[in-house]
Motif scaffolding. Structure first.
Motif, PDB file in Angstrom:
ATOM      1  N   GLY A  88       2.514 -17.402  -0.982  1.00  0.00           N
ATOM      2  CA  GLY A  88       1.644 -16.942  -2.059  1.00  0.00           C
ATOM      3  C   GLY A  88       0.654 -15.856  -1.680  1.00  0.00           C
ATOM      4  O   GLY A  88      -0.056 -15.342  -2.536  1.00  0.00           O
ATOM      5  N   GLY A  89       0.551 -15.503  -0.404  1.00  0.00           N
ATOM      6  CA  GLY A  89      -0.252 -14.366   0.017  1.00  0.00           C
ATOM      7  C   GLY A  89      -1.743 -14.589   0.183  1.00  0.00           C
ATOM      8  O   GLY A  89      -2.502 -13.611   0.223  1.00  0.00           O
ATOM      9  N   ASP A  90      -2.184 -15.836   0.313  1.00  0.00           N
ATOM     10  CA  ASP A  90      -3.626 -16.085   0.460  1.00  0.00           C
ATOM     11  C   ASP A  90      -4.201 -15.403   1.707  1.00  0.00           C
ATOM     12  O   ASP A  90      -5.268 -14.782   1.635  1.00  0.00           O
ATOM     13  N   ARG A  91      -3.520 -15.513   2.838  1.00  0.00           N
ATOM     14  CA  ARG A  91      -4.023 -14.889   4.074  1.00  0.00           C
ATOM     15  C   ARG A  91      -4.047 -13.369   3.940  1.00  0.00           C
ATOM     16  O   ARG A  91      -4.973 -12.706   4.403  1.00  0.00           O
ATOM     17  N   ALA A  92      -3.011 -12.820   3.318  1.00  0.00           N
ATOM     18  CA  ALA A  92      -2.952 -11.373   3.127  1.00  0.00           C
ATOM     19  C   ALA A  92      -4.101 -10.908   2.237  1.00  0.00           C
ATOM     20  O   ALA A  92      -4.802  -9.945   2.578  1.00  0.00           O
ATOM     21  N   VAL A 105      -4.758  -7.112   2.202  1.00  0.00           N
ATOM     22  CA  VAL A 105      -3.365  -6.683   2.221  1.00  0.00           C
ATOM     23  C   VAL A 105      -2.708  -7.123   0.920  1.00  0.00           C
ATOM     24  O   VAL A 105      -2.881  -8.255   0.482  1.00  0.00           O
ATOM     25  N   SER A 106      -1.940  -6.208   0.316  1.00  0.00           N
ATOM     26  CA  SER A 106      -1.258  -6.534  -0.938  1.00  0.00           C
ATOM     27  C   SER A 106       0.061  -5.773  -1.014  1.00  0.00           C
ATOM     28  O   SER A 106       0.242  -4.759  -0.348  1.00  0.00           O
ATOM     29  N   GLN A 107       0.942  -6.286  -1.867  1.00  0.00           N
ATOM     30  CA  GLN A 107       2.230  -5.632  -2.046  1.00  0.00           C
ATOM     31  C   GLN A 107       2.274  -4.971  -3.418  1.00  0.00           C
ATOM     32  O   GLN A 107       1.984  -5.608  -4.435  1.00  0.00           O
ATOM     33  N   ALA A 108       2.655  -3.704  -3.437  1.00  0.00           N
ATOM     34  CA  ALA A 108       2.777  -2.951  -4.692  1.00  0.00           C
ATOM     35  C   ALA A 108       4.096  -3.324  -5.370  1.00  0.00           C
ATOM     36  O   ALA A 108       5.013  -3.836  -4.717  1.00  0.00           O
ATOM     37  N   PRO A 109       4.199  -3.066  -6.667  1.00  0.00           N
ATOM     38  CA  PRO A 109       5.446  -3.367  -7.381  1.00  0.00           C
ATOM     39  C   PRO A 109       6.691  -2.705  -6.772  1.00  0.00           C
ATOM     40  O   PRO A 109       7.781  -3.246  -6.854  1.00  0.00           O
ATOM     41  N   ASP A 110       6.515  -1.537  -6.128  1.00  0.00           N
ATOM     42  CA  ASP A 110       7.662  -0.857  -5.519  1.00  0.00           C
ATOM     43  C   ASP A 110       8.033  -1.432  -4.151  1.00  0.00           C
ATOM     44  O   ASP A 110       8.937  -0.947  -3.481  1.00  0.00           O
ATOM     45  N   GLY A 111       7.324  -2.480  -3.710  1.00  0.00           N
ATOM     46  CA  GLY A 111       7.605  -3.123  -2.431  1.00  0.00           C
ATOM     47  C   GLY A 111       6.770  -2.614  -1.279  1.00  0.00           C
ATOM     48  O   GLY A 111       6.756  -3.198  -0.201  1.00  0.00           O
ATOM     49  N   THR A 112       6.072  -1.502  -1.468  1.00  0.00           N
ATOM     50  CA  THR A 112       5.201  -0.961  -0.431  1.00  0.00           C
ATOM     51  C   THR A 112       4.098  -1.968  -0.111  1.00  0.00           C
ATOM     52  O   THR A 112       3.540  -2.579  -1.012  1.00  0.00           O
ATOM     53  N   ARG A 122       0.417  -2.527   1.142  1.00  0.00           N
ATOM     54  CA  ARG A 122      -0.862  -1.847   1.385  1.00  0.00           C
ATOM     55  C   ARG A 122      -1.611  -2.611   2.460  1.00  0.00           C
ATOM     56  O   ARG A 122      -1.943  -3.780   2.281  1.00  0.00           O
ATOM     57  N   MET A 123      -1.836  -1.926   3.577  1.00  0.00           N
ATOM     58  CA  MET A 123      -2.576  -2.496   4.699  1.00  0.00           C
ATOM     59  C   MET A 123      -3.756  -1.577   4.984  1.00  0.00           C
ATOM     60  O   MET A 123      -3.575  -0.514   5.588  1.00  0.00           O
ATOM     61  N   PRO A 124      -4.960  -1.946   4.562  1.00  0.00           N
ATOM     62  CA  PRO A 124      -6.124  -1.081   4.826  1.00  0.00           C
ATOM     63  C   PRO A 124      -6.474  -1.100   6.317  1.00  0.00           C
ATOM     64  O   PRO A 124      -7.088  -2.035   6.802  1.00  0.00           O
ATOM     65  N   LEU A 125      -6.031  -0.065   7.012  1.00  0.00           N
ATOM     66  CA  LEU A 125      -6.145  -0.055   8.466  1.00  0.00           C
ATOM     67  C   LEU A 125      -6.495   1.343   8.951  1.00  0.00           C
ATOM     68  O   LEU A 125      -5.759   2.294   8.716  1.00  0.00           O
ATOM     69  N   ARG A 126      -7.638   1.443   9.621  1.00  0.00           N
ATOM     70  CA  ARG A 126      -8.025   2.686  10.298  1.00  0.00           C
ATOM     71  C   ARG A 126      -7.535   2.606  11.735  1.00  0.00           C
ATOM     72  O   ARG A 126      -7.810   1.633  12.433  1.00  0.00           O
ATOM     73  N   ILE A 127      -6.842   3.650  12.147  1.00  0.00           N
ATOM     74  CA  ILE A 127      -6.356   3.729  13.517  1.00  0.00           C
ATOM     75  C   ILE A 127      -7.154   4.828  14.197  1.00  0.00           C
ATOM     76  O   ILE A 127      -7.166   5.973  13.733  1.00  0.00           O
ATOM     77  N   GLU A 128      -7.840   4.458  15.267  1.00  0.00           N
ATOM     78  CA  GLU A 128      -8.713   5.427  15.930  1.00  0.00           C
ATOM     79  C   GLU A 128      -7.910   6.580  16.504  1.00  0.00           C
ATOM     80  O   GLU A 128      -6.936   6.380  17.234  1.00  0.00           O
ATOM     81  N   GLY A 183       7.504   1.702   4.721  1.00  0.00           N
ATOM     82  CA  GLY A 183       7.028   1.246   3.421  1.00  0.00           C
ATOM     83  C   GLY A 183       5.606   0.717   3.440  1.00  0.00           C
ATOM     84  O   GLY A 183       5.327  -0.349   2.901  1.00  0.00           O
ATOM     85  N   LEU A 184       4.714   1.476   4.067  1.00  0.00           N
ATOM     86  CA  LEU A 184       3.318   1.069   4.194  1.00  0.00           C
ATOM     87  C   LEU A 184       2.405   2.072   3.493  1.00  0.00           C
ATOM     88  O   LEU A 184       2.726   3.254   3.407  1.00  0.00           O
ATOM     89  N   SER A 185       1.280   1.592   3.026  1.00  0.00           N
ATOM     90  CA  SER A 185       0.229   2.478   2.533  1.00  0.00           C
ATOM     91  C   SER A 185      -1.097   1.907   3.020  1.00  0.00           C
ATOM     92  O   SER A 185      -1.167   0.779   3.491  1.00  0.00           O
ATOM     93  N   GLY A 186      -2.149   2.721   2.910  1.00  0.00           N
ATOM     94  CA  GLY A 186      -3.473   2.277   3.326  1.00  0.00           C
ATOM     95  C   GLY A 186      -3.791   2.549   4.783  1.00  0.00           C
ATOM     96  O   GLY A 186      -4.913   2.343   5.226  1.00  0.00           O
ATOM     97  N   LEU A 187      -2.813   3.026   5.561  1.00  0.00           N
ATOM     98  CA  LEU A 187      -3.044   3.350   6.972  1.00  0.00           C
ATOM     99  C   LEU A 187      -3.606   4.759   7.050  1.00  0.00           C
ATOM    100  O   LEU A 187      -3.189   5.642   6.309  1.00  0.00           O
ATOM    101  N   ARG A 188      -4.552   4.961   7.974  1.00  0.00           N
ATOM    102  CA  ARG A 188      -5.057   6.315   8.169  1.00  0.00           C
ATOM    103  C   ARG A 188      -5.667   6.447   9.554  1.00  0.00           C
ATOM    104  O   ARG A 188      -6.177   5.482  10.120  1.00  0.00           O
ATOM    105  N   ALA A 189      -5.558   7.656  10.059  1.00  0.00           N
ATOM    106  CA  ALA A 189      -6.178   7.979  11.336  1.00  0.00           C
ATOM    107  C   ALA A 189      -7.661   8.254  11.078  1.00  0.00           C
ATOM    108  O   ALA A 189      -8.000   8.953  10.130  1.00  0.00           O
TER     109      ALA A 189
END
Length: 178
Positions: free
Chosen positions: A38-42, A47-54, A56-62, A115-121
């Protein structure tokens, strides 16, 4: 050094591949949580899944420095052979791409491929200016051993190798999504 420039084939998945594998591992953990429980931990960490299956992981990578000087294994072996066969070669020869691939490009390529979104340098000032999220802390723990590699700002001169490689018709291909 990464896989073959045309086929992508690689026998080892360390160096640039390790942080990418960490992203895929985290993606799979949270997709499993969403699909099986059910995605409680996510949801708890954004973290969430878009309708297209992508996913979303909000993650800053140094991303410190200009990026990574990435060389495909086929270019490395061809360059090594050319230097080795060149008459009178002795000493140190740096085999480099000569242009860094920005970490933001690697993040974008990985996002697209997996198939990820929300990642950024994020630059060091931003990374230090705000607290790390639980997801960022998990990624940092998994990739800690590679952080010096990912933020290495050294530039190696190809002055000794360049004339030999040029005579052999060798030029390092750019690291691209393909």
């Amino acid at each position: 050094v990464y896989g073959h420039s045309r086929t992508g084939r690689s026998l080892l998945f360390n160096a640039v591949y390790h942080p990418v594998r960490a992203l895929v591992f985290l993606r799979d953990v949270y997709l499993e949580d969403i699909r099986a429980r059910g995605g409680d931990r996510a949801r708890e960490i954004g973290v969430s899944q878009a309708p297209d299956g992508t996913l979303r992981m909000p993650l800053r990578i140094e991303a410190a420095g200009p990026g990574l000087d990435l060389v495909p294994v086929d270019f490395l072996t061809d360059a090594f052979a050319a230097i080795h066969e060149s008459a009178g070669t002795a000493g140190v020869f740096h085999i480099v791409a000569g242009r860094p691939t920005p970490l933001s490009d690697i993040v974008a390529f990985s996002s697209r491929l997996f198939g990820l979104s929300g990642l950024r340098a994020a630059g060091p000032a931003e990374a230090e200016g705000t607290p790390r999220t639980a997801l960022e802390a998990a990624f940092d723990r998994v990739t800690e051993v590679y952080r010096p590699y990912m933020s290495d700002c050294r530039t190696f001169s190809a002055d000794r190798a360049a004339p030999i490689l040029s005579r052999a018709g060798l030029a390092c291909p750019a690291f691209t999504y393909d």
